[in-house]
Design a protein around this motif. Sequence first.
Motif, PDB file in Angstrom:
ATOM      1  N   ALA A   1       2.956 -13.392 -10.903  1.00 17.17           N
ATOM      2  CA  ALA A   1       2.350 -13.016  -9.473  1.00 17.17           C
ATOM      3  C   ALA A   1       1.027 -13.144  -9.428  1.00 17.17           C
ATOM      4  N   VAL A   2       0.381 -13.471  -8.431  1.00 16.44           N
ATOM      5  CA  VAL A   2      -1.094 -13.554  -7.910  1.00 16.44           C
ATOM      6  C   VAL A   2      -1.107 -13.081  -6.638  1.00 16.44           C
ATOM      7  N   GLY A   3      -1.940 -12.184  -6.167  1.00 18.24           N
ATOM      8  CA  GLY A   3      -2.427 -11.834  -4.911  1.00 18.24           C
ATOM      9  C   GLY A   3      -3.703 -11.021  -4.953  1.00 18.24           C
TER      10      GLY A   3
ATOM     11  N   ARG B   1     -10.296 -15.175   3.818  1.00 17.41           N
ATOM     12  CA  ARG B   1      -8.748 -15.195   4.229  1.00 17.41           C
ATOM     13  C   ARG B   1      -8.076 -16.485   4.048  1.00 17.41           C
ATOM     14  N   GLU B   2      -8.684 -17.500   4.689  1.00 16.93           N
ATOM     15  CA  GLU B   2      -8.016 -19.009   4.472  1.00 16.93           C
ATOM     16  C   GLU B   2      -8.248 -19.696   3.211  1.00 16.93           C
ATOM     17  N   TRP B   3      -9.168 -19.188   2.350  1.00 18.52           N
ATOM     18  CA  TRP B   3      -9.074 -19.690   0.952  1.00 18.52           C
ATOM     19  C   TRP B   3      -8.256 -18.927  -0.115  1.00 18.52           C
ATOM     20  N   GLN B   4      -7.860 -17.852   0.275  1.00 14.47           N
ATOM     21  CA  GLN B   4      -7.011 -16.789  -0.615  1.00 14.47           C
ATOM     22  C   GLN B   4      -5.784 -17.827  -1.251  1.00 14.47           C
TER      23      GLN B   4
ATOM     24  N   GLN C   1      -9.696  -9.862   0.163  1.00 13.27           N
ATOM     25  CA  GLN C   1     -10.881 -10.436   0.113  1.00 13.27           C
ATOM     26  C   GLN C   1     -11.937 -10.142  -0.923  1.00 13.27           C
ATOM     27  N   ASN C   2     -11.775  -8.762  -1.455  1.00 15.48           N
ATOM     28  CA  ASN C   2     -12.763  -8.543  -2.426  1.00 15.48           C
ATOM     29  C   ASN C   2     -12.058  -8.318  -3.830  1.00 15.48           C
ATOM     30  N   HIS C   3     -10.654  -8.767  -4.064  1.00 22.82           N
ATOM     31  CA  HIS C   3     -10.228  -8.589  -5.436  1.00 22.82           C
ATOM     32  C   HIS C   3      -9.010  -9.371  -5.750  1.00 22.82           C
ATOM     33  N   VAL C   4      -8.607  -9.930  -6.847  1.00 20.92           N
ATOM     34  CA  VAL C   4      -7.416 -10.535  -7.234  1.00 20.92           C
ATOM     35  C   VAL C   4      -6.639  -9.831  -8.096  1.00 20.92           C
TER      36      VAL C   4
ATOM     37  N   GLN D   1      -0.610  -6.631  -0.833  1.00 20.63           N
ATOM     38  CA  GLN D   1      -2.066  -6.173  -1.156  1.00 20.63           C
ATOM     39  C   GLN D   1      -2.712  -5.955   0.378  1.00 20.63           C
ATOM     40  N   ASP D   2      -2.523  -6.857   1.384  1.00 19.83           N
ATOM     41  CA  ASP D   2      -2.912  -6.752   2.543  1.00 19.83           C
ATOM     42  C   ASP D   2      -2.538  -5.304   3.252  1.00 19.83           C
ATOM     43  N   VAL D   3      -1.235  -5.164   3.048  1.00 20.66           N
ATOM     44  CA  VAL D   3      -0.624  -4.026   3.797  1.00 20.66           C
ATOM     45  C   VAL D   3      -1.013  -2.734   2.949  1.00 20.66           C
ATOM     46  N   HIS D   4      -1.174  -3.028   1.589  1.00 20.28           N
ATOM     47  CA  HIS D   4      -1.283  -1.835   0.988  1.00 20.28           C
ATOM     48  C   HIS D   4      -2.691  -1.076   0.922  1.00 20.28           C
ATOM     49  N   HIS D   5      -3.751  -2.136   1.297  1.00 20.15           N
ATOM     50  CA  HIS D   5      -5.258  -1.572   1.286  1.00 20.15           C
ATOM     51  C   HIS D   5      -5.441  -1.170   2.649  1.00 20.15           C
TER      52      HIS D   5
END
Length: 126
Positions: free
Chosen positions: A27-29, A4-7, A32-35, A95-99
């Motif tokens: 956009a980039v988002g 998370r801290e590296w995202q 932890q397991n995908h971009v 993405q965090d909320v969505h997933h």
Amino acid sequence: MIAREWQPRLRSYIAGICKNHEIICLAVGGTQNHVHILLQLPPKLALAKAVLLLKANSSKWMGEQGKDFSWQEGYGAFSVSSSNLDQVTRYIQNQDVHHRKTSFEDEFRALLRKHGVEYDPKYAFG
């Protein structure tokens, strides 16, 4: 996995790679397991070459930061109409909320089914 801290740093670096190769990064988002990257390719750059540039340069940079990191072999790419750019940008930024509701893997499989894309499940997620 992308800690998370590296995202945020990785996302910024990916945007920089885009800029250096005349790729318009809208956009980039991710998580932890995908971009996800919403981008516009210059006419002279094929999608496969762009993905190779982004993966190779970002994984090299992560290694230079002391992180043991590599991308999976494959990728998914989808075209987006200009009328949907705002909606896709919001999707990428949240993405965090969505997933929390739907896993990336379940969503990806549903997207492929919705659009009639055949795939072999054993190769879908590396």
